[in-house]
Design a protein around this motif. Structure first.
Motif, short mmCIF file in Angstrom:
data_model
loop_
_atom_site.label_atom_id
_atom_site.label_comp_id
_atom_site.label_asym_id
_atom_site.label_seq_id
_atom_site.Cartn_x
_atom_site.Cartn_y
_atom_site.Cartn_z
N GLY A 15 0.80 -1.21 0.00
CA GLY A 15 0.00 0.00 0.00
C GLY A 15 0.84 1.26 0.00
O GLY A 15 0.37 2.33 -0.39
N ILE A 16 2.09 1.14 0.40
CA ILE A 16 3.02 2.28 0.41
C ILE A 16 3.82 2.33 -0.89
O ILE A 16 3.91 3.36 -1.55
CB ILE A 16 3.99 2.19 1.61
N ASN A 17 4.40 1.20 -1.26
CA ASN A 17 5.21 1.13 -2.48
C ASN A 17 5.20 -0.31 -2.99
O ASN A 17 6.06 -1.12 -2.62
CB ASN A 17 6.64 1.60 -2.21
N ALA A 18 4.24 -0.61 -3.84
CA ALA A 18 4.05 -1.99 -4.31
C ALA A 18 5.25 -2.50 -5.10
O ALA A 18 5.63 -3.67 -4.98
CB ALA A 18 2.79 -2.06 -5.16
N TYR A 19 5.84 -1.63 -5.91
CA TYR A 19 6.96 -2.06 -6.75
C TYR A 19 8.19 -2.42 -5.92
O TYR A 19 8.92 -3.35 -6.26
CB TYR A 19 7.31 -0.98 -7.77
N ALA A 134 11.26 14.21 2.25
CA ALA A 134 11.56 13.53 3.50
C ALA A 134 10.58 12.38 3.75
O ALA A 134 10.99 11.28 4.17
CB ALA A 134 11.52 14.52 4.65
N MET A 135 9.29 12.63 3.51
CA MET A 135 8.29 11.59 3.73
C MET A 135 8.50 10.42 2.77
O MET A 135 8.38 9.26 3.16
CB MET A 135 6.89 12.17 3.54
N SER A 136 8.80 10.72 1.51
CA SER A 136 9.02 9.67 0.53
C SER A 136 10.20 8.79 0.92
O SER A 136 10.14 7.56 0.84
CB SER A 136 9.26 10.28 -0.85
N ILE A 137 11.29 9.41 1.33
CA ILE A 137 12.47 8.64 1.74
C ILE A 137 12.15 7.79 2.96
O ILE A 137 12.55 6.61 3.04
CB ILE A 137 13.64 9.59 2.03
N ALA A 138 11.43 8.36 3.93
CA ALA A 138 11.06 7.62 5.13
C ALA A 138 10.18 6.42 4.78
O ALA A 138 10.35 5.32 5.34
CB ALA A 138 10.33 8.53 6.12
N GLU A 139 9.24 6.62 3.85
CA GLU A 139 8.38 5.52 3.44
C GLU A 139 9.18 4.41 2.76
O GLU A 139 8.97 3.22 3.04
CB GLU A 139 7.30 6.04 2.50
N ASP A 140 10.09 4.78 1.86
CA ASP A 140 10.90 3.78 1.16
C ASP A 140 11.77 2.99 2.15
O ASP A 140 11.89 1.76 2.05
CB ASP A 140 11.79 4.45 0.12
N LEU A 141 12.37 3.69 3.09
CA LEU A 141 13.20 3.01 4.09
C LEU A 141 12.34 2.11 4.98
O LEU A 141 12.76 1.00 5.34
CB LEU A 141 13.94 4.04 4.95
N GLY A 142 11.14 2.59 5.33
CA GLY A 142 10.25 1.79 6.15
C GLY A 142 9.82 0.51 5.45
O GLY A 142 9.79 -0.57 6.06
N VAL A 143 9.48 0.63 4.17
CA VAL A 143 9.09 -0.54 3.39
C VAL A 143 10.25 -1.53 3.30
O VAL A 143 10.09 -2.73 3.54
CB VAL A 143 8.62 -0.12 1.98
N ALA A 144 11.43 -1.03 2.94
CA ALA A 144 12.60 -1.91 2.83
C ALA A 144 12.92 -2.60 4.14
O ALA A 144 13.18 -3.81 4.19
CB ALA A 144 13.80 -1.10 2.34
#
Length: 208
Positions: A15-19, A134-144
């Protein structure tokens, strides 16, 4: 062991970053770090497509207003991806029915997608672009981080994902007034453009 915690976490992450989820799971499977990842996610064409789309999202997700348009387009893509991943994981492990896993993955992805989209709408009420980045980077790091944790420690990862989902819903509810202002402002801009276009048609003035 039940695959449900991994399905739930992958659904939240989708839901945050499917790819990113497809790419990470595929890489983990191809490198032999886990046996939980089905062969369909390890295919070379799937990994290449996921990598290209992940790069597109990495750019679009950091641009104000473009991120909200991107979120709107992915309202179907992210939940569907979460459902498919859940069903594939269930089929791989055999410990959970495909239908149940698909429902869990899709529903969780839909919930986290709306949290992400709602938060971005609220952020876009501010003119500066740095919060988006900042939010995008935080989301990507959270997903990873959570997908990686879920591969090795699925239950703690699912607990963290569930906590983040609850907190995210609470934040969106709190920020709903800002989101409504953003929607009204966007609707007003569309109406102004429509009226301006109609005025040009009447007067015969060239587009500006």
């Amino acid at each position: 062991m039940s695959v449900l915690p991994l399905v739930f976490t992958s659904g939240w992450a989708s839901g945050i970053n499917a790819y990113a989820v497809v790419l990470l799971l595929g890489i983990f499977g191809r490198t032999g770090l886990t046996d939980e990842v089905p062969a369909a996610l390890q295919r070379t064409d799937v990994l290449i497509a996921a990598a290209v789309l992940f790069l597109c999202e990495a750019v679009a997700d950091k641009i104000p207003y473009v991120d909200s348009i991107w979120d709107g387009v992915h309202t179907v893509v992210r939940p569907l991806t979460g459902a498919v991943i859940g069903a594939l994981l269930a089929g791989q492990s055999g410990s959970l029915s495909d239908i149940t896993a698909g429902a869990v993955g899709g529903t969780t992805a839909l919930a986290s997608h709306f949290v992400k989209a709602g938060t971005r709408m609220a952020i876009n009420t501010s003119p500066e672009p740095f919060t988006n980045v900042a939010m995008s980077i935080a989301e990507d790091l959270g997903v990873a981080g959570l997908v990686t944790l879920a591969i090795f420690y699925p239950v703690p990862a699912a607990i963290i994902a569930g906590s983040l989902l609850v907190v995210g819903v609470a934040i969106v509810v709190f920020l709903w007034s800002r989101i409504r202002r953003f929607l009204r402002r966007r609707a007003q801009r569309r109406e102004e453009k429509r009226l301006a276009a109609e005025a040009r048609e009447v007067t015969g003035a060239p587009p500006r």
